[in-house]
Design a protein around this motif. Structure first.
Motif, PDB file in Angstrom:
ATOM      1  N   MET A 135       0.843  -1.201   0.000  1.00  0.00           N
ATOM      2  CA  MET A 135       0.000   0.000   0.000  1.00  0.00           C
ATOM      3  C   MET A 135       0.878   1.250   0.000  1.00  0.00           C
ATOM      4  SD  MET A 135      -1.355   0.084   3.923  1.00  0.00           S
ATOM      5  CE  MET A 135      -0.215  -0.093   5.302  1.00  0.00           C
ATOM      6  N   PHE A 136       0.325   2.295  -0.558  1.00  0.00           N
ATOM      7  CA  PHE A 136       0.905   3.641  -0.499  1.00  0.00           C
ATOM      8  C   PHE A 136      -0.254   4.583  -0.250  1.00  0.00           C
ATOM      9  CE2 PHE A 136       2.584   7.673  -1.336  1.00  0.00           C
ATOM     10  CZ  PHE A 136       3.951   7.616  -1.512  1.00  0.00           C
ATOM     11  N   CYS A 137      -0.198   5.302   0.850  1.00  0.00           N
ATOM     12  CA  CYS A 137      -1.227   6.288   1.179  1.00  0.00           C
ATOM     13  C   CYS A 137      -0.566   7.650   1.319  1.00  0.00           C
ATOM     14  CB  CYS A 137      -1.928   5.931   2.485  1.00  0.00           C
ATOM     15  SG  CYS A 137      -2.724   4.315   2.483  1.00  0.00           S
ATOM     16  N   GLY A 138      -1.249   8.674   0.858  1.00  0.00           N
ATOM     17  CA  GLY A 138      -0.689  10.011   0.969  1.00  0.00           C
ATOM     18  C   GLY A 138      -1.722  11.090   0.721  1.00  0.00           C
ATOM     19  N   LEU A 139      -1.261  12.320   0.782  1.00  0.00           N
ATOM     20  CA  LEU A 139      -2.115  13.508   0.670  1.00  0.00           C
ATOM     21  C   LEU A 139      -1.493  14.521  -0.279  1.00  0.00           C
ATOM     22  CD1 LEU A 139      -2.516  14.062   4.501  1.00  0.00           C
ATOM     23  CD2 LEU A 139      -4.323  13.242   3.003  1.00  0.00           C
ATOM     24  N   VAL A 140      -2.329  15.336  -0.881  1.00  0.00           N
ATOM     25  CA  VAL A 140      -1.879  16.508  -1.633  1.00  0.00           C
ATOM     26  C   VAL A 140      -2.513  17.712  -0.945  1.00  0.00           C
ATOM     27  CG1 VAL A 140      -1.980  17.744  -3.818  1.00  0.00           C
ATOM     28  CG2 VAL A 140      -1.612  15.270  -3.805  1.00  0.00           C
ATOM     29  N   ILE A 141      -1.655  18.568  -0.404  1.00  0.00           N
ATOM     30  CA  ILE A 141      -2.115  19.719   0.366  1.00  0.00           C
ATOM     31  C   ILE A 141      -1.241  20.936   0.053  1.00  0.00           C
ATOM     32  CG2 ILE A 141      -3.090  18.368   2.271  1.00  0.00           C
ATOM     33  CD1 ILE A 141      -0.468  18.870   3.816  1.00  0.00           C
ATOM     34  N   PRO A 142      -1.745  22.150   0.332  1.00  0.00           N
ATOM     35  CA  PRO A 142      -0.895  23.329   0.170  1.00  0.00           C
ATOM     36  C   PRO A 142       0.289  23.257   1.152  1.00  0.00           C
ATOM     37  CG  PRO A 142      -3.190  23.974   0.386  1.00  0.00           C
ATOM     38  CD  PRO A 142      -3.110  22.513   0.725  1.00  0.00           C
TER      39      PRO A 142
END
Length: 165
Positions: free
Chosen positions: A74-81
């Motif tokens: 698995m790979f989990c992540g976010l895109v945020i400012p």
């Protein structure tokens, strides 16, 4: 409704709520193996809440590697400012491939899939950590082969180490 599981070659796909048992199993494996995490508590409901949280739904994604119907990574992540402005950056929450399946293409493919998703979301910077301290040199070499460069370090300090379990 969940996506159909494959019984053939490995596929990388976005996880959905039907994959929560597999994500929890992989999370437990990661937690137990990682010296930086295994002294902390583990709570399945916390993972479920994170997966279903508004922030994760709006800004994040989990991708899984599935081989012959078995979830192996698995790979989990976010895109945020970023902290200083409006440019978007992608950050990982976790990358994990089950121990018996390391050395293949799962980690590489998970990273590349998350990269594509993050860039499509507008990320101009991708920042990933190697926080488990499990084979960090090997993991760094993989990231470097993918064009990443080491910038900075992670430091930890523990209070009452082991008391959290």
């Amino acid at each position: 409704m969940g996506q159909p599981k494959t019984k053939t070659a490995m596929v990388i796909r976005k996880a959905d709520t039907d994959d929560l048992p597999s994500l929890i199993r992989l999370g437990r494996e990661m937690h137990q193996e990682a010296p930086t995490f295994n002294t902390l508590d583990f709570d399945e409901q916390t993972l479920v809440a994170l997966f279903n949280s508004p922030g994760m739904v709006e800004y994040g994604a989990c991708f899984i590697a599935e081989d012959k119907g078995e979830t192996i990574g698995m790979f989990c992540g976010l895109v945020i400012p970023h902290f200083f402005g409006h440019s978007l950056m992608a950050n990982d929450l976790c990358l994990f491939v089950t121990k018996s399946r390391r050395g293949g293409t799962a980690a590489y493919r998970l990273i590349k899939t998350f990269e594509s998703w993050a860039i499509a979301k507008g990320a101009v910077s991708l920042r990933f950590g190697i926080s488990t301290n499990v084979e960090p040199e090997r993991t760094l070499k993989l990231y470097e082969k993918l064009g990443y460069k080491l910038e900075g370090y992670q430091v930890n300090k523990y209070y009452n180490k082991g008391a959290e379990k």
